[in-house]
Design a protein around this motif. Structure first.
Motif, PDB file in Angstrom:
ATOM      1  N   LYS A  69       0.842  -1.206   0.000  1.00 46.19           N
ATOM      2  CA  LYS A  69       0.000   0.000   0.000  1.00 46.19           C
ATOM      3  C   LYS A  69       0.872   1.250   0.000  1.00 46.19           C
ATOM      4  O   LYS A  69       1.844   1.321   0.759  1.00 46.19           O
ATOM      5  CB  LYS A  69      -0.874   0.038   1.262  1.00 46.19           C
ATOM      6  CG  LYS A  69      -1.840  -1.114   1.385  1.00 46.19           C
ATOM      7  CD  LYS A  69      -2.629  -0.981   2.681  1.00 46.19           C
ATOM      8  CE  LYS A  69      -3.626  -2.120   2.773  1.00 46.19           C
ATOM      9  NZ  LYS A  69      -4.616  -1.916   3.823  1.00 46.19           N
ATOM     10  N   VAL A  70       0.482   2.217  -0.812  1.00 44.58           N
ATOM     11  CA  VAL A  70       1.172   3.516  -0.795  1.00 44.58           C
ATOM     12  C   VAL A  70       0.111   4.603  -0.631  1.00 44.58           C
ATOM     13  O   VAL A  70      -0.952   4.537  -1.266  1.00 44.58           O
ATOM     14  CB  VAL A  70       1.987   3.751  -2.096  1.00 44.58           C
ATOM     15  CG1 VAL A  70       2.775   5.063  -2.015  1.00 44.58           C
ATOM     16  CG2 VAL A  70       2.946   2.589  -2.362  1.00 44.58           C
ATOM     17  N   GLY A  71       0.393   5.548   0.242  1.00 38.84           N
ATOM     18  CA  GLY A  71      -0.538   6.659   0.487  1.00 38.84           C
ATOM     19  C   GLY A  71       0.168   7.989   0.289  1.00 38.84           C
ATOM     20  O   GLY A  71       1.347   8.133   0.641  1.00 38.84           O
TER      21      GLY A  71
ATOM     22  N   LEU B 122      -1.924   2.625 -11.247  1.00 36.75           N
ATOM     23  CA  LEU B 122      -1.236   3.910 -11.088  1.00 36.75           C
ATOM     24  C   LEU B 122      -0.744   4.082  -9.645  1.00 36.75           C
ATOM     25  O   LEU B 122      -1.421   3.676  -8.696  1.00 36.75           O
ATOM     26  CB  LEU B 122      -2.181   5.058 -11.467  1.00 36.75           C
ATOM     27  CG  LEU B 122      -1.519   6.413 -11.755  1.00 36.75           C
ATOM     28  CD1 LEU B 122      -0.522   6.331 -12.919  1.00 36.75           C
ATOM     29  CD2 LEU B 122      -2.563   7.476 -12.054  1.00 36.75           C
ATOM     30  N   CYS B 123       0.420   4.713  -9.514  1.00 34.36           N
ATOM     31  CA  CYS B 123       1.020   4.987  -8.208  1.00 34.36           C
ATOM     32  C   CYS B 123       0.193   6.017  -7.441  1.00 34.36           C
ATOM     33  O   CYS B 123      -0.478   6.876  -8.032  1.00 34.36           O
ATOM     34  CB  CYS B 123       2.418   5.557  -8.380  1.00 34.36           C
ATOM     35  SG  CYS B 123       3.612   4.436  -9.094  1.00 34.36           S
ATOM     36  N   ALA B 124       0.331   5.958  -6.113  1.00 33.45           N
ATOM     37  CA  ALA B 124      -0.398   6.876  -5.221  1.00 33.45           C
ATOM     38  C   ALA B 124      -0.115   8.346  -5.541  1.00 33.45           C
ATOM     39  O   ALA B 124      -1.022   9.183  -5.554  1.00 33.45           O
ATOM     40  CB  ALA B 124       0.004   6.584  -3.779  1.00 33.45           C
ATOM     41  N   GLU B 125       1.152   8.653  -5.783  1.00 32.89           N
ATOM     42  CA  GLU B 125       1.540  10.051  -6.012  1.00 32.89           C
ATOM     43  C   GLU B 125       0.821  10.616  -7.230  1.00 32.89           C
ATOM     44  O   GLU B 125       0.315  11.731  -7.224  1.00 32.89           O
ATOM     45  CB  GLU B 125       3.057  10.160  -6.252  1.00 32.89           C
ATOM     46  CG  GLU B 125       3.927   9.746  -5.077  1.00 32.89           C
ATOM     47  CD  GLU B 125       4.300   8.269  -5.092  1.00 32.89           C
ATOM     48  OE1 GLU B 125       3.455   7.427  -5.454  1.00 32.89           O
ATOM     49  OE2 GLU B 125       5.448   7.968  -4.726  1.00 32.89           O
ATOM     50  N   ARG B 126       0.796   9.808  -8.317  1.00 35.27           N
ATOM     51  CA  ARG B 126       0.167  10.310  -9.540  1.00 35.27           C
ATOM     52  C   ARG B 126      -1.347  10.346  -9.420  1.00 35.27           C
ATOM     53  O   ARG B 126      -1.990  11.225  -9.989  1.00 35.27           O
ATOM     54  CB  ARG B 126       0.623   9.488 -10.754  1.00 35.27           C
ATOM     55  CG  ARG B 126       1.936  10.019 -11.297  1.00 35.27           C
ATOM     56  CD  ARG B 126       2.410   9.217 -12.467  1.00 35.27           C
ATOM     57  NE  ARG B 126       3.077   7.989 -12.030  1.00 35.27           N
ATOM     58  CZ  ARG B 126       3.528   7.065 -12.866  1.00 35.27           C
ATOM     59  NH1 ARG B 126       3.360   7.200 -14.155  1.00 35.27           N
ATOM     60  NH2 ARG B 126       4.160   6.003 -12.409  1.00 35.27           N
TER      61      ARG B 126
ATOM     62  N   THR C 281      10.847   5.815  -1.284  1.00 34.61           N
ATOM     63  CA  THR C 281      10.934   6.984  -2.174  1.00 34.61           C
ATOM     64  C   THR C 281      10.208   6.692  -3.494  1.00 34.61           C
ATOM     65  O   THR C 281      10.015   5.541  -3.865  1.00 34.61           O
ATOM     66  CB  THR C 281      12.410   7.362  -2.412  1.00 34.61           C
ATOM     67  OG1 THR C 281      13.138   6.177  -2.729  1.00 34.61           O
ATOM     68  CG2 THR C 281      13.018   7.993  -1.172  1.00 34.61           C
ATOM     69  N   SER C 282       9.828   7.766  -4.180  1.00 33.35           N
ATOM     70  CA  SER C 282       8.949   7.641  -5.345  1.00 33.35           C
ATOM     71  C   SER C 282       9.683   7.133  -6.580  1.00 33.35           C
ATOM     72  O   SER C 282      10.874   7.391  -6.761  1.00 33.35           O
ATOM     73  CB  SER C 282       8.344   9.006  -5.664  1.00 33.35           C
ATOM     74  OG  SER C 282       7.625   9.486  -4.559  1.00 33.35           O
ATOM     75  N   CYS C 283       8.919   6.481  -7.449  1.00 30.75           N
ATOM     76  CA  CYS C 283       9.501   5.975  -8.705  1.00 30.75           C
ATOM     77  C   CYS C 283       9.774   7.142  -9.663  1.00 30.75           C
ATOM     78  O   CYS C 283       9.257   8.263  -9.479  1.00 30.75           O
ATOM     79  CB  CYS C 283       8.565   4.958  -9.352  1.00 30.75           C
ATOM     80  SG  CYS C 283       7.134   5.681 -10.158  1.00 30.75           S
TER      81      CYS C 283
ATOM     82  N   GLY D 103       8.738   7.749 -12.680  1.00 34.36           N
ATOM     83  CA  GLY D 103       7.555   8.311 -13.354  1.00 34.36           C
ATOM     84  C   GLY D 103       6.852   9.325 -12.473  1.00 34.36           C
ATOM     85  O   GLY D 103       6.407  10.385 -12.950  1.00 34.36           O
ATOM     86  N   CYS D 104       6.736   9.020 -11.189  1.00 35.03           N
ATOM     87  CA  CYS D 104       6.086   9.966 -10.262  1.00 35.03           C
ATOM     88  C   CYS D 104       6.936  11.222 -10.084  1.00 35.03           C
ATOM     89  O   CYS D 104       6.401  12.329 -10.003  1.00 35.03           O
ATOM     90  CB  CYS D 104       5.823   9.292  -8.912  1.00 35.03           C
ATOM     91  SG  CYS D 104       4.474   8.110  -9.002  1.00 35.03           S
ATOM     92  N   LEU D 105       8.255  11.043 -10.030  1.00 38.39           N
ATOM     93  CA  LEU D 105       9.132  12.222  -9.901  1.00 38.39           C
ATOM     94  C   LEU D 105       8.967  13.140 -11.105  1.00 38.39           C
ATOM     95  O   LEU D 105       8.921  14.369 -10.970  1.00 38.39           O
ATOM     96  CB  LEU D 105      10.596  11.799  -9.763  1.00 38.39           C
ATOM     97  CG  LEU D 105      10.971  10.992  -8.513  1.00 38.39           C
ATOM     98  CD1 LEU D 105      12.468  10.701  -8.512  1.00 38.39           C
ATOM     99  CD2 LEU D 105      10.567  11.725  -7.239  1.00 38.39           C
TER     100      LEU D 105
HETATM  101  N1  THU Z   1       3.957   2.510  -6.064  1.00 32.75           N
HETATM  102  C1  THU Z   1       3.498   3.766  -5.752  1.00 32.75           C
HETATM  103  O1  THU Z   1       2.314   3.943  -5.422  1.00 32.75           O
HETATM  104  N2  THU Z   1       4.366   4.803  -5.811  1.00 32.75           N
HETATM  105  C2  THU Z   1       5.667   4.705  -6.229  1.00 32.75           C
HETATM  106  O2  THU Z   1       6.343   5.723  -6.350  1.00 32.75           O
HETATM  107  C3  THU Z   1       6.226   3.395  -6.550  1.00 32.75           C
HETATM  108  C4  THU Z   1       5.321   2.235  -6.419  1.00 32.75           C
HETATM  109  C5  THU Z   1       3.006   1.403  -6.049  1.00 32.75           C
HETATM  110  C6  THU Z   1       2.728   0.806  -7.408  1.00 32.75           C
HETATM  111  C7  THU Z   1       2.258  -0.598  -7.042  1.00 32.75           C
HETATM  112  O3  THU Z   1       0.867  -0.548  -6.771  1.00 32.75           O
HETATM  113  C8  THU Z   1       3.006  -0.894  -5.745  1.00 32.75           C
HETATM  114  O4  THU Z   1       3.501   0.338  -5.262  1.00 32.75           O
HETATM  115  C9  THU Z   1       4.157  -1.871  -5.905  1.00 32.75           C
HETATM  116  O5  THU Z   1       5.020  -1.456  -6.902  1.00 32.75           O
END
Ligand code: THU
Length: 164
Positions: free
Chosen positions: A45-47, A72-76, A110-112, A114-116
């Motif tokens: 989980k990412v918040g 999609l990632c939480a940040e985006r 830390t963020s991936c 794509g999110c950065l």
């Molecule tokens: N994930 C994010 O929400 N933010 C990130 O910056 C990297 C990864 C999520 C995507 C996926 O649902 C889970 O973390 C495992 O990669």
């Protein structure tokens, strides 16, 4: 040939209680955002919580899909929600946290890339820095005062999108 040294600055805190009251509030909102994570595949989980000028806080969480790249990632999720709902808003700061039952997360996540890149676009669009806080529920917190400190070599081409 020139070898150039680039400095980035980040702050490291032993615990969330060392942060200002408003950053602490943002971190606890990012923890709250974990509740809406849809992550049946990774179980990770990412918040994210984003503070706009004026104080409004917008939440986002990772949203996965059976067709993995469609998630999609939480940040985006949070950033695009702001872009579509409050297109003229100015972002002051954002906090990101993560949680999984599979293992213990001992460092801030830390963020991936794509999110950065998306954070960088918001910072460029609003022409003012966005502070980013990575909050580990177990303690350590990292903070930068601008996305530039996270992505010094992000994609930049000012002529794209210009009217000329
Ligand atoms: N994930 C994010 O929400 N933010 C990130 O910056 C990297 C990864 C999520 C995507 C996926 O649902 C889970 O973390 C495992 O990669």
């Amino acid at each position: 040939m020139k070898s150039i040294n680039l400095n980035i600055t980040f702050e490291q805190y032993a615990g969330v209680e060392e942060l200002s009251k408003s950053d602490q509030e943002l971190c606890s909102s990012s923890k709250q955002a974990l509740d809406s994570s849809y992550s049946p595949y990774s179980k990770f989980k990412v918040g994210t919580a984003i503070r706009l000028t004026g104080g409004k806080i917008v939440l986002g969480s990772n949203q996965e899909n059976l067709a993995y790249p469609s998630g999609l990632c939480a940040e985006r999720v949070a950033l695009f929600s702001i872009g579509s709902t409050y297109p003229d808003a100015v972002i002051e700061s954002m906090a990101i946290t993560a949680q999984t039952e599979a293992f213990e997360i001992v460092k801030p996540v830390t963020s991936c890339g794509g999110c950065l890149q998306v954070m960088a676009e918001f910072e460029r669009k609003q022409n003012s820095p966005i502070a980013v806080i990575f909050y580990c529920l177990n303690g350590e917190v990292l903070k930068v005062h601008s996305v530039k400190d996270l992505l010094p070599f992000g994609f930049v081409e000012d002529r794209l999108g210009s009217k000329a």
